[in-house]
Design a protein around this motif. Structure first.
Motif, PDB file in Angstrom:
ATOM      1  N   GLU A  45      62.103  64.808 -58.541  1.00 24.64           N
ATOM      2  CA  GLU A  45      60.837  64.059 -58.563  1.00 24.64           C
ATOM      3  C   GLU A  45      59.966  64.349 -57.338  1.00 24.64           C
ATOM      4  N   TYR A  46      60.594  64.387 -56.148  1.00 29.29           N
ATOM      5  CA  TYR A  46      59.791  64.524 -54.923  1.00 29.29           C
ATOM      6  C   TYR A  46      59.153  65.896 -54.771  1.00 29.29           C
ATOM      7  N   LEU A  47      59.473  66.819 -55.694  1.00 29.76           N
ATOM      8  CA  LEU A  47      58.776  68.119 -55.642  1.00 29.76           C
ATOM      9  C   LEU A  47      57.834  68.308 -56.830  1.00 29.76           C
ATOM     10  N   ARG A  48      57.745  67.320 -57.678  1.00 30.90           N
ATOM     11  CA  ARG A  48      56.837  67.435 -58.822  1.00 30.90           C
ATOM     12  C   ARG A  48      55.397  67.370 -58.338  1.00 30.90           C
ATOM     13  N   ASP A  49      54.561  68.218 -58.901  1.00 28.49           N
ATOM     14  CA  ASP A  49      53.133  68.102 -58.647  1.00 28.49           C
ATOM     15  C   ASP A  49      52.394  68.708 -59.821  1.00 28.49           C
ATOM     16  N   GLU A  50      51.103  68.443 -59.843  1.00 27.55           N
ATOM     17  CA  GLU A  50      50.280  68.839 -60.976  1.00 27.55           C
ATOM     18  C   GLU A  50      50.317  70.344 -61.219  1.00 27.55           C
ATOM     19  N   ALA A  51      50.187  71.106 -60.140  1.00 29.06           N
ATOM     20  CA  ALA A  51      50.119  72.566 -60.277  1.00 29.06           C
ATOM     21  C   ALA A  51      51.404  73.100 -60.899  1.00 29.06           C
ATOM     22  N   THR A  52      52.554  72.588 -60.429  1.00 31.36           N
ATOM     23  CA  THR A  52      53.837  73.024 -60.972  1.00 31.36           C
ATOM     24  C   THR A  52      53.946  72.657 -62.447  1.00 31.36           C
ATOM     25  N   GLU A  53      53.564  71.437 -62.776  1.00 30.11           N
ATOM     26  CA  GLU A  53      53.670  70.979 -64.170  1.00 30.11           C
ATOM     27  C   GLU A  53      52.760  71.785 -65.097  1.00 30.11           C
TER      28      GLU A  53
ATOM     29  N   VAL B 225      53.599  76.632 -41.908  1.00 26.74           N
ATOM     30  CA  VAL B 225      53.518  76.022 -43.239  1.00 26.74           C
ATOM     31  C   VAL B 225      54.740  76.400 -44.068  1.00 26.74           C
ATOM     32  N   GLN B 226      54.948  75.649 -45.117  1.00 27.48           N
ATOM     33  CA  GLN B 226      56.049  75.854 -46.046  1.00 27.48           C
ATOM     34  C   GLN B 226      55.519  76.388 -47.361  1.00 27.48           C
ATOM     35  N   GLY B 227      56.202  77.374 -47.920  1.00 30.24           N
ATOM     36  CA  GLY B 227      55.743  77.933 -49.191  1.00 30.24           C
ATOM     37  C   GLY B 227      56.706  77.691 -50.331  1.00 30.24           C
ATOM     38  N   MET B 228      57.457  76.601 -50.275  1.00 27.61           N
ATOM     39  CA  MET B 228      58.499  76.410 -51.300  1.00 27.61           C
ATOM     40  C   MET B 228      57.921  76.277 -52.704  1.00 27.61           C
ATOM     41  N   VAL B 229      56.820  75.540 -52.833  1.00 24.70           N
ATOM     42  CA  VAL B 229      56.096  75.532 -54.108  1.00 24.70           C
ATOM     43  C   VAL B 229      54.650  75.909 -53.815  1.00 24.70           C
ATOM     44  N   TRP B 230      53.929  76.250 -54.864  1.00 27.47           N
ATOM     45  CA  TRP B 230      52.544  76.675 -54.699  1.00 27.47           C
ATOM     46  C   TRP B 230      51.748  75.639 -53.909  1.00 27.47           C
ATOM     47  N   ALA B 231      51.905  74.374 -54.292  1.00 25.07           N
ATOM     48  CA  ALA B 231      51.066  73.315 -53.725  1.00 25.07           C
ATOM     49  C   ALA B 231      51.291  73.102 -52.236  1.00 25.07           C
ATOM     50  N   THR B 232      52.466  73.473 -51.711  1.00 24.06           N
ATOM     51  CA  THR B 232      52.722  73.205 -50.301  1.00 24.06           C
ATOM     52  C   THR B 232      51.951  74.162 -49.390  1.00 24.06           C
ATOM     53  N   SER B 233      51.364  75.165 -49.953  1.00 22.89           N
ATOM     54  CA  SER B 233      50.448  76.063 -49.255  1.00 22.89           C
ATOM     55  C   SER B 233      50.084  77.220 -50.181  1.00 22.89           C
ATOM     56  N   PRO B 234      49.074  77.010 -51.017  1.00 23.18           N
ATOM     57  CA  PRO B 234      48.740  77.998 -52.043  1.00 23.18           C
ATOM     58  C   PRO B 234      48.578  79.421 -51.512  1.00 23.18           C
ATOM     59  N   ALA B 235      47.996  79.581 -50.333  1.00 26.16           N
ATOM     60  CA  ALA B 235      47.754  80.924 -49.803  1.00 26.16           C
ATOM     61  C   ALA B 235      49.067  81.647 -49.533  1.00 26.16           C
ATOM     62  N   CYS B 236      50.093  80.887 -49.152  1.00 27.31           N
ATOM     63  CA  CYS B 236      51.400  81.465 -48.844  1.00 27.31           C
ATOM     64  C   CYS B 236      51.977  82.121 -50.100  1.00 27.31           C
ATOM     65  N   THR B 237      51.833  81.454 -51.217  1.00 27.28           N
ATOM     66  CA  THR B 237      52.311  81.999 -52.491  1.00 27.28           C
ATOM     67  C   THR B 237      51.412  83.135 -52.973  1.00 27.28           C
ATOM     68  N   GLU B 238      50.108  82.913 -52.954  1.00 33.58           N
ATOM     69  CA  GLU B 238      49.217  83.903 -53.579  1.00 33.58           C
ATOM     70  C   GLU B 238      49.135  85.193 -52.773  1.00 33.58           C
TER      71      GLU B 238
ATOM     72  N   VAL C  72      42.192  74.227 -52.769  1.00 38.27           N
ATOM     73  CA  VAL C  72      41.917  75.320 -53.714  1.00 38.27           C
ATOM     74  C   VAL C  72      42.600  75.096 -55.061  1.00 38.27           C
ATOM     75  N   ARG C  73      42.071  75.762 -56.063  1.00 35.74           N
ATOM     76  CA  ARG C  73      42.674  75.742 -57.397  1.00 35.74           C
ATOM     77  C   ARG C  73      43.542  76.992 -57.580  1.00 35.74           C
ATOM     78  N   PRO C  74      44.483  76.917 -58.508  1.00 41.21           N
ATOM     79  CA  PRO C  74      45.344  78.085 -58.749  1.00 41.21           C
ATOM     80  C   PRO C  74      44.536  79.363 -58.951  1.00 41.21           C
ATOM     81  N   GLY C  75      44.902  80.408 -58.243  1.00 41.99           N
ATOM     82  CA  GLY C  75      44.260  81.709 -58.402  1.00 41.99           C
ATOM     83  C   GLY C  75      43.061  81.927 -57.504  1.00 41.99           C
ATOM     84  N   GLU C  76      42.597  80.882 -56.831  1.00 44.40           N
ATOM     85  CA  GLU C  76      41.371  80.985 -56.044  1.00 44.40           C
ATOM     86  C   GLU C  76      41.534  81.930 -54.846  1.00 44.40           C
ATOM     87  N   VAL C  77      42.646  81.825 -54.156  1.00 45.00           N
ATOM     88  CA  VAL C  77      42.887  82.709 -53.006  1.00 45.00           C
ATOM     89  C   VAL C  77      43.080  84.146 -53.492  1.00 45.00           C
ATOM     90  N   ARG C  78      43.893  84.256 -54.502  1.00 45.08           N
ATOM     91  CA  ARG C  78      44.226  85.576 -55.042  1.00 45.08           C
ATOM     92  C   ARG C  78      42.972  86.338 -55.462  1.00 45.08           C
TER      93      ARG C  78
END
Lengths: 474, 474
Positions: free
Chosen positions: B327-335, B100-113, A33-39
């Motif tokens: 570095e090991y937590l960098r990802d596109e969504a976070t950036e 699942v882990q929700g530490m950053v958005w990318a590790t499970s977007p639904a968990c964050t959203e 999914v893309r950011p915001g898609e679930v929300r």
């Protein structure tokens, strides 16, 4: 929800989880999914009237699952594993079902006493020093994470400097020491504890092993002492997050002892490997030198998050730092000093009955089963490393004693930056495919792919498929 | 444990919990074991071979249950309630099952959203200010406890002073302000953050209402400014732990605004009462003045521990204080900055999918059901308070707007110390009886009994029985 409704719906939920686990390979490993898609698919307002649980499950399937990254998928090789085995899930369910609080002994004695026993068991299972057991001056406690564990260790270390930090606050410059490969939680602890990120010294590492250089550590500490600062804690790592490098704990410990500095050993991922006698060497020096030691059953020992084990050689400075006893928490057992009140061993006050899940795991698998899990995943990783080593199109990072393998495609004609970019593109393509999930790290400016094996669902064929897909993507 | 084994054993565990809840009244509310009694019955060594889960359940019944204090018992009136409703337990089970882990958005977007959405729902349900919603500069997050929430608030407050505490560490004297009735977690935050317990100023309270005196607060802050210290955070409480007193947030907030001091509002227990429009007055001043606000659905809103909701009016200083990006937590969504990474909103790095249980609760009960739960428990407490008020042998502490009632037996002929002792003996006798569980507090040197109603299992007859037993014991 009455007990009878719980009985009925609970079984539907158990079936849901069993079906999910049985069919997990049908999902793309990393959510697409893309950011915001679930929300965007969730209602903006809460319901006025209650709904059936079946509707919750339907939305879980339709709205949430596409946004889930499947950490229990056999093709999940990203970060480190976050194991979640059946007995552990059920132990945690029992904890929720009981719904008790373990903040002090009296609020549920079994919650405290089982935790003590299971952490003593773990000392035995991992071959850790006897003085980590709770019957002496040390003791073990379950934290939510290695981040909280290193913070608690740091607070204990601050207290032991004799500067009365808990009471007076930070009034001098305290310094923490770590290598560039130490987990970011150490810098986090510096930020949280008032030490400050600027007061974390980065100790040099050996360019080959990426392990901390004890001589440089010694120099840094000496310079700080000379400058009037208070060297407070060294964090040595057994199995760094980036590459599972191992700091030389015996030598680092000698430096700490000489300078009277607290040594925290962070073995968050790798420490549990010591259930296997042939891997106990990783903890060399811990018995002699570690003031605190942390490893996470919730990473690689089949226990679902959160379950991070922290031991202290002497629990007194931690309790001095953390203990506040208001009237409404006073009780006879606490006043008697006969019991442990784990609220003084952690950041929060309240605590769940987390020992139940670790107890369930140890009993279900037995020492034998735990060893088998570690051996199996290490063997898979070693086999994978062998394939990488033999392939001229790839470069392998040595050593790799655990279940993480770091490697990169060779692009002999490309400058480093471009090679890094290509490596990233390979990783993105693999992650976008949904077949497997990898993450990366950077060592010496070069991007490496990290393949971490650890899910109990991962079989040899999944690792073979991963290797085939990686070669194809390159 | 294969999915099929999980399916079978999971249902046995669901039955165990349903039976436990259905038969909970057969247990003594407070565990009757002595220190070490549970531990002595547990094996000293971990098992070498794996065991059946049935054996785990048998030991749970025989060894652990006698050591459990039954927080979900209808006769549990101690501390504050720690609700654990069916939908919540099942939401948490789903979280463990997904693993699942929700530490950053990318590790499970639904968990964050989902967390963002459910906390926005809660803003609406509790009538909290719009600027707490995550679509502006503020935002909500689930913490494990109000202790962690006040620590996070304190770190954000330290950052906002402009002293660059996260980077440079504590280099000046920072001061926190609270009343003597503020929860001990505030002193805890001072100890943890490097501020130091000595730098917590105790603001006077009104002798009748036990609420913070804003004029004294103003004087204390002015004196600290004059002395060169940095007034950093005031913690006002809506519903103190001791007696559910309410600090005057509008006036306290004015003082904070004048001096540029962060205002944290701790409504850990009482805040959820605002699901009822007739109780929204408790949050007067929050919209205008609170920089951060915390209330715990895991206390009184039917959601099992851990689920403490923290909102910030401006999340930036918190993220500045807590964010470290290896570095090991960098990802596109976070950036991209398009997403929330909740790891920057809390002490630990890893995080469970806790929003699932809160979501399950809100959907199962609906706004209507949540209001009903609060109204029902408040009404029971008011009725109980009426009985106490009318009984000449007892003295009632007023006011008691929520579901906690503080009172004491009258011993007109005894000096205070002896009366306190007698009150303690009454409490001990009641707790030893196993029929109900009460705790105590001390106000102005006088011991009071605390009767907190909140379990969904508690009916009118349980409160009646409690009152009969209390009178009998006196």
């Amino acid at each position: 929800m009455s007990p009878e409704e719980f009985r009925r719906i609970g079984k539907v939920v158990v079936d849901w989880i069993a079906d999910y686990r049985a069919g997990i390979e049908s999902f793309p490993v990393r959510s697409q999914v893309r950011p915001g898609e679930v929300r965007a698919k969730l209602p903006e307002h809460p319901p006025e009237r209650g709904e059936d649980f079946e509707q919750v499950l339907r939305d879980l399937d339709e709205v949430l699952l596409p946004g889930v990254t499947h950490w229990q998928h056999p093709g999940f090789f990203a970060y480190f594993p976050a194991n979640s085995s059946g007995p552990s899930v059920l132990g945690d369910l029992l904890s929720s079902g009981l719904g008790v609080q373990g903040m002090v002994w009296a609020t549920s004695p079994a919650c405290t006493e089982l935790e003590t026993v299971v952490l003593d068991w773990l000392v035995e299972l991992l071959g850790l020093p006897e003085h980590f057991r709770t019957d002496a001056v040390g003791g073990g406690v379950i934290q939510d994470s290695a981040s909280s564990a290193v913070l608690v260790a740091c607070l204990a270390a601050l207290q032991r400097t004799g500067e009365e930090v808990a009471r007076r606050g930070i009034t001098r410059r305290h310094v923490l020491y770590a290598s560039a490969h130490t987990h970011s939680s150490l810098e986090r602890a510096a930020r949280l504890s008032g030490v400050g990120a600027d007061n974390v010294r980065v100790v040099d590492t050996d360019p080959d092993t990426l392990a901390m250089d004890p001589r440089h550590l010694d120099e840094l500490i000496s310079a700080d002492v000379e400058a009037g600062a208070v060297p407070t804690m060294v964090c040595a790592t057994i199995g760094t997050t980036s590459t599972t490098a191992i700091d030389p704990v015996p030598e680092v410990g000698e430096v700490c002892r000489r300078h009277g500095v607290w040594l925290h050993v962070d073995a968050a991922y790798a420490g549990v490997a010591a259930v296997c006698p042939e891997l106990r060497w990783i903890n060399d020096g811990v018995a002699e030198h570690a003031d605190s030691y942390c490893t996470n059953p919730h990473k690689w020992l089949l226990t679902n998050f959160d379950c991070s084990a922290l031991w202290l050689a002497d629990r007194a400075p931690m309790i001095e730092a953390l203990s506040v006893l208001p009237e409404y928490l006073r009780d006879e057992a606490t006043e008697s000093g006969e019991v442990i009140d784990y609220r003084d061993w952690q950041v929060p006050l309240g605590r769940r009955f987390r020992a139940l899940k670790l107890w369930s795991v140890v009993r279900w698998f037995g020492a034998e089963g735990l060893r088998e899990h570690i051996r199996h995943t290490v063997a898979l990783a070693q086999e994978f490393a062998g394939w990488v080593r033999r392939d001229p199109d790839f470069e392998l990072l040595e050593p790799h004693p655990f279940s993480l393998v770091c490697f990169r495609p060779r692009y002999p004609d490309l400058p480093v930056e471009e090679a890094n970019e290509r490596t990233h593109r390979v990783m993105d393509a693999l992650n976008d495919s949904g077949d497997l999930h990898l993450t990366h790290t950077k060592v010496d400016g070069r991007t490496l792919l990290r393949l971490a094996i650890g899910s109990p669902a991962t079989e040899r064929r999944h690792v073979e498929q991963a290797w085939a897909r990686i070669r194809q993507a390159v």
